[in-house]
Write a protein that holds these residues in place. Structure first.
Motif, mmCIF file in Angstrom:
data_model
loop_
_atom_site.group_PDB
_atom_site.id
_atom_site.type_symbol
_atom_site.label_atom_id
_atom_site.label_comp_id
_atom_site.label_asym_id
_atom_site.label_seq_id
_atom_site.Cartn_x
_atom_site.Cartn_y
_atom_site.Cartn_z
ATOM 1 N N GLY A 83 -86.977 -45.809 19.699
ATOM 2 C CA GLY A 83 -86.993 -44.584 20.481
ATOM 3 C C GLY A 83 -87.764 -44.725 21.777
ATOM 4 N N ARG A 84 -88.035 -45.949 22.183
ATOM 5 C CA ARG A 84 -88.891 -46.189 23.338
ATOM 6 C C ARG A 84 -88.316 -45.634 24.628
ATOM 7 N NH1 ARG A 84 -87.952 -50.761 26.624
ATOM 8 N NH2 ARG A 84 -85.982 -51.799 26.158
ATOM 9 N N ARG A 85 -87.010 -45.502 24.725
ATOM 10 C CA ARG A 85 -86.395 -45.065 25.977
ATOM 11 C C ARG A 85 -86.683 -43.600 26.290
ATOM 12 N NH1 ARG A 85 -82.358 -48.292 28.352
ATOM 13 N NH2 ARG A 85 -82.325 -50.372 27.440
ATOM 14 N N GLY A 86 -87.248 -42.880 25.336
ATOM 15 C CA GLY A 86 -87.669 -41.520 25.626
ATOM 16 C C GLY A 86 -88.921 -41.472 26.481
ATOM 17 N N ARG A 87 -89.632 -42.593 26.532
ATOM 18 C CA ARG A 87 -90.850 -42.692 27.345
ATOM 19 C C ARG A 87 -90.581 -43.625 28.518
ATOM 20 N NH1 ARG A 87 -92.559 -42.529 21.881
ATOM 21 N NH2 ARG A 87 -92.086 -44.752 21.720
ATOM 22 N N GLU A 144 -107.921 -48.498 28.097
ATOM 23 C CA GLU A 144 -106.550 -48.381 28.598
ATOM 24 C C GLU A 144 -105.543 -48.611 27.469
ATOM 25 O OE1 GLU A 144 -104.454 -50.091 32.573
ATOM 26 O OE2 GLU A 144 -105.188 -51.610 31.178
ATOM 27 N N ARG A 145 -105.787 -49.636 26.659
ATOM 28 C CA ARG A 145 -104.888 -49.933 25.542
ATOM 29 C C ARG A 145 -104.935 -48.822 24.497
ATOM 30 N NH1 ARG A 145 -107.200 -54.411 23.706
ATOM 31 N NH2 ARG A 145 -106.503 -55.433 25.627
ATOM 32 N N ARG A 146 -106.137 -48.340 24.205
ATOM 33 C CA ARG A 146 -106.282 -47.289 23.201
ATOM 34 C C ARG A 146 -105.615 -45.989 23.655
ATOM 35 N NH1 ARG A 146 -111.332 -47.144 23.311
ATOM 36 N NH2 ARG A 146 -111.669 -45.278 24.600
ATOM 37 N N VAL A 147 -105.845 -45.598 24.913
ATOM 38 C CA VAL A 147 -105.287 -44.347 25.425
ATOM 39 C C VAL A 147 -103.767 -44.450 25.519
ATOM 40 C CG1 VAL A 147 -105.184 -42.831 27.427
ATOM 41 C CG2 VAL A 147 -107.392 -43.706 26.633
ATOM 42 N N LEU A 148 -103.260 -45.595 25.963
ATOM 43 C CA LEU A 148 -101.808 -45.782 26.029
ATOM 44 C C LEU A 148 -101.192 -45.632 24.646
ATOM 45 C CD1 LEU A 148 -99.191 -46.542 27.499
ATOM 46 C CD2 LEU A 148 -99.802 -48.957 27.146
ATOM 47 N N GLY A 149 -101.803 -46.243 23.647
ATOM 48 C CA GLY A 149 -101.291 -46.128 22.286
ATOM 49 C C GLY A 149 -101.270 -44.692 21.807
ATOM 50 N N ARG A 150 -102.308 -43.936 22.167
ATOM 51 C CA ARG A 150 -102.376 -42.527 21.763
ATOM 52 C C ARG A 150 -101.276 -41.700 22.435
ATOM 53 N NH1 ARG A 150 -107.824 -41.316 22.725
ATOM 54 N NH2 ARG A 150 -107.373 -40.463 24.781
ATOM 55 N N LEU A 151 -101.028 -41.954 23.717
ATOM 56 C CA LEU A 151 -99.961 -41.236 24.418
ATOM 57 C C LEU A 151 -98.600 -41.548 23.808
ATOM 58 C CD1 LEU A 151 -101.020 -41.668 28.166
ATOM 59 C CD2 LEU A 151 -101.244 -39.622 26.750
ATOM 60 N N ILE A 152 -98.391 -42.806 23.486
ATOM 61 C CA ILE A 152 -97.113 -43.225 22.898
ATOM 62 C C ILE A 152 -96.888 -42.555 21.555
ATOM 63 C CG2 ILE A 152 -95.971 -45.207 21.817
ATOM 64 C CD1 ILE A 152 -97.119 -46.903 24.160
ATOM 65 N N GLU A 153 -97.922 -42.539 20.727
ATOM 66 C CA GLU A 153 -97.774 -41.973 19.393
ATOM 67 C C GLU A 153 -97.601 -40.458 19.413
ATOM 68 O OE1 GLU A 153 -97.251 -43.655 16.690
ATOM 69 O OE2 GLU A 153 -97.476 -45.527 17.815
ATOM 70 N N SER A 154 -98.123 -39.803 20.435
ATOM 71 C CA SER A 154 -98.095 -38.336 20.451
ATOM 72 C C SER A 154 -96.977 -37.741 21.306
ATOM 73 C CB SER A 154 -99.450 -37.795 20.929
ATOM 74 O OG SER A 154 -99.765 -38.286 22.219
ATOM 75 N N HIS A 155 -96.234 -38.589 22.049
ATOM 76 C CA HIS A 155 -95.178 -38.074 22.925
ATOM 77 C C HIS A 155 -93.921 -38.950 22.820
ATOM 78 C CE1 HIS A 155 -98.852 -36.380 24.690
ATOM 79 N NE2 HIS A 155 -98.086 -35.365 25.045
ATOM 80 N N GLU A 156 -92.867 -38.353 22.274
ATOM 81 C CA GLU A 156 -91.599 -39.080 22.189
ATOM 82 C C GLU A 156 -90.911 -39.154 23.537
ATOM 83 O OE1 GLU A 156 -89.098 -37.421 19.219
ATOM 84 O OE2 GLU A 156 -90.436 -37.947 17.548
ATOM 85 N N PHE A 173 -99.711 -54.841 28.080
ATOM 86 C CA PHE A 173 -98.389 -54.911 28.709
ATOM 87 C C PHE A 173 -97.303 -55.069 27.650
ATOM 88 C CE2 PHE A 173 -95.487 -57.212 31.912
ATOM 89 C CZ PHE A 173 -94.951 -56.002 32.334
ATOM 90 N N ALA A 174 -97.573 -55.842 26.605
ATOM 91 C CA ALA A 174 -96.604 -55.982 25.512
ATOM 92 C C ALA A 174 -96.391 -54.640 24.810
ATOM 93 C CB ALA A 174 -97.089 -57.036 24.515
ATOM 94 N N LEU A 175 -97.474 -53.887 24.612
ATOM 95 C CA LEU A 175 -97.366 -52.562 24.000
ATOM 96 C C LEU A 175 -96.507 -51.654 24.871
ATOM 97 C CD1 LEU A 175 -98.254 -50.355 21.962
ATOM 98 C CD2 LEU A 175 -100.287 -50.008 23.410
ATOM 99 N N LEU A 176 -96.763 -51.656 26.180
ATOM 100 C CA LEU A 176 -96.010 -50.815 27.100
ATOM 101 C C LEU A 176 -94.527 -51.148 27.059
ATOM 102 C CD1 LEU A 176 -96.643 -48.699 29.498
ATOM 103 C CD2 LEU A 176 -96.164 -50.659 30.986
ATOM 104 N N ARG A 177 -94.198 -52.441 27.118
ATOM 105 C CA ARG A 177 -92.790 -52.848 27.180
ATOM 106 C C ARG A 177 -92.047 -52.608 25.867
ATOM 107 N NH1 ARG A 177 -92.432 -58.065 27.573
ATOM 108 N NH2 ARG A 177 -94.631 -58.525 27.441
ATOM 109 N N SER A 178 -92.767 -52.704 24.750
ATOM 110 C CA SER A 178 -92.103 -52.524 23.458
ATOM 111 C C SER A 178 -91.926 -51.058 23.078
ATOM 112 C CB SER A 178 -92.883 -53.243 22.354
ATOM 113 O OG SER A 178 -94.148 -52.644 22.148
#
Length: 265
Positions: A83-87, A144-156, A173-178
């Motif tokens: 579902g990554r394309r929603g972000r 940055e990694r922690r906050v990015l992960g939180r945004l990803i998990e809380s917003h589809e 960067f791997a987290l962002l791209r995946s």
């Protein structure tokens, strides 16, 4: 299912593994032949692996991971978010137009907009200048990694803009791209510099002579990383309205449907 057949789950895993290996090789700036030499894995087998047709042992995957400078877990897990394309995440050097275009894109798609730097500052309660100082960079990267992960998990569905240097942290960067559909906003060095100066933001060039040369060097060092994004938009070749339309087209291709409204031409 016969012993020579793969399950749908196994096929999906091999496809995801192929994507990760291709991206890791591109990020390392290696040809397939050079990767073969470094890893001891044949070019033919690497071609099968990158196409999602390989059936490779964990030992050989370790060799490939070591050769491209990745951790094994980056290649084999976690599973790419379907579902990554929603972000939508906008990457690129400061002055590419990320904030302006990101805000307008989020408005048109009626989704939340997040500037990752600002979210990190809010999370840590520290000024960005302190976080970008040499003594604060490790703290910034971890947050940055922690906050990015939180945004990803809380917003589809959302639009995220990132710091230009995020690509230098392999894990983040791997987290962002995946987990996001990534777009590199590309611009000429002259445009990067003129836009930064117009904003009064001199952080990338503070205290340095030959500012344009510095910008060119930074771009040359990061271009191969930016180029691993899902898509690229040249903001030097387009005005703001054209660039927004380009992003809206990419968003539509990624599965975002913008609410009915006036077209930008």
């Amino acid at each position: 299912m016969g012993s020579g057949q793969k399950s749908l789950d196994e096929e999906a895993f091999l496809q995801q593994l192929g994507v990760r290996v291709r991206r890791a090789r591109a990020r390392a700036g290696l040809t397939r032949r050079r990767l073969s030499q470094l890893s001891g894995v044949s070019e033919r087998f690497l071609a099968q692996l990158e196409s999602g047709e390989g059936n490779i042992s964990i030992v050989l995957i370790r060799r490939v991971a070591a050769a491209v400078g990745s951790e094994l877990v980056e290649l084999i897990g976690p599973r790419i978010d379907t579902g990554r394309r929603g972000r939508i995440a906008l990457t690129g050097l400061r002055g590419a137009g990320k904030t302006t275009l990101g805000q307008r894109l989020a408005e048109r798609l009626a989704v939340p907009f997040f500037e990752l730097d600002a979210e990190v500052v809010r999370d840590l309660g520290m000024p960005l200048e302190e976080l970008f100082a040499p003594s604060g960079q490790d703290v910034f990267r971890e947050a940055e990694r922690r906050v990015l992960g939180r945004l990803i998990e809380s917003h589809e569905r959302c639009v995220i803009t990132t710091a230009g240097s995020l690509v230098l942290d392999p894990q983040t960067f791997a987290l962002l791209r995946s987990r996001c559909f990534t777009v590199w906003l590309k611009a000429l060095p002259e445009d990067h510099l003129s836009r930064v100066l117009a904003q009064g933001d001199l952080r990338p060039i503070q205290g340095r002579d030959h500012a344009l040369t510095e910008v060119r060097v930074i771009l040359s060092q990061r271009e191969r990383l930016y180029a691993t994004a899902d898509a690229m938009l040249d903001t030097s070749a387009l005005d703001e309205a054209q660039a927004l339309n380009g992003l809206l087209t990419m968003a539509a291709d990624a599965g975002h449907a913008a609410p009915a409204g006036p077209a930008y031409i």
